[in-house]
Motif scaffolding. Structure first.
Motif: not given
Length: 269
Positions: A107-118
């Motif tokens: 979940e932390a990796a997915a959140k980080k990836k989403a934040e980077e994309a945003a």
């Protein structure tokens, strides 16, 4: 008369054999009687001991010991069973903790990836927004000169080619002649004048010299996204306009730069 006749003899008188025998018999009888009595007494004593050690007393003690042993065995078994249950519970808890940890990491990796994309999207949007005013001003200031100063040479051929495709369909991966994607159209337009361009938008966005959006010339390649990571391209045709294969809904169109402000431009000719 002898002189010693009146002196009493000191020797004891002899006992007769019969008396001795009688006395011996009496003594023997007495001893025999004592022996019999002693044997009888011993037998009686032995019998008394046997009767004193009664089996019921021993049986009761043994029963108590057996009961205590059984209770201790049951207690030990219960203790082992409880320990086994505790070990199993600890193992289940450890497995659950491991699964929760892996889930939290994912979940932390997915959140980080989403934040980077945003963040990237926000940066690109900000870049486009900051360019919007510049493009609007540039289009207004150059529309007259660009409309009166027609493209010449190879640039004019590129502009004429893309304008001739207006109205064609947009199909991802298509390279003509009646359907195009954005980079396929740009590649075909430059092929008409003998210039070989890379096939995809990312490479086309760095295929020439980077130019300012305020200094555009007809035939320049416009790109959306970052240089080297562009996701869309088109051709500037002058007068603040561009032609591009936009999407399956619009197909190939000509539109104003402020319709969808590009991120940058490169000059190939």
């Amino acid at each position: 008369m002898s002189q010693t006749a009146h002196i009493r003899s000191h020797r004891k008188p002899r006992r007769s054999a019969s008396k001795i025998a009688v006395r011996a018999g009496v003594a023997g009888g007495v001893l025999s009687t004592l022996a019999v009595a002693g044997a009888s007494g011993t037998a009686t004593a032995a019998e008394s001991v046997t009767q004193t050690l009664e089996l019921p007393t021993l049986t009761a003690d043994l029963s108590t010991e057996v009961a205590l042993s059984a209770e201790a065995t049951a207690s030990a078994a219960a203790s082992y069973e409880l320990q086994a249950e505790r070990d199993a519970a600890a193992e289940r808890a450890a497995e659950l903790a491991d699964r929760n940890l892996e889930k939290a990491k994912a979940e932390a990796a997915a959140k980080k990836k989403a934040e980077e994309a945003a963040a990237r999207e926000a940066a690109e949007r900000a870049s486009r927004d900051s360019s919007r005013d510049t493009l609007t001003t540039t289009a207004a200031s150059t529309s007259g000169s660009n409309s009166s100063t027609a493209a010449t040479g190879s640039a004019a051929s590129v502009v004429a080619f893309v304008k001739a495709q207006i109205g064609d369909a947009y199909v991802s991966g298509a390279t003509g002649p009646n359907a195009w994607d954005c980079s396929g159209l740009v590649q075909a337009a430059y092929k008409q004048v003998g210039v070989s361009l890379p096939r995809v938008s990312q490479d086309q966005s760095v295929a020439g010299t980077q130019v300012s959006l305020s200094n555009l010339q007809p035939g320049d390649i416009l790109y959306w996204g970052g240089a080297g990571s562009a996701y869309h391209v088109g051709i500037y045709v002058g007068g603040g306009q561009f032609v591009g294969a936009q999407n399956s809904g619009t197909g190939v169109i000509q539109a104003s730069l402020d319709y969808d402000p590009p991120s940058g431009a490169v000059r190939v000719l």
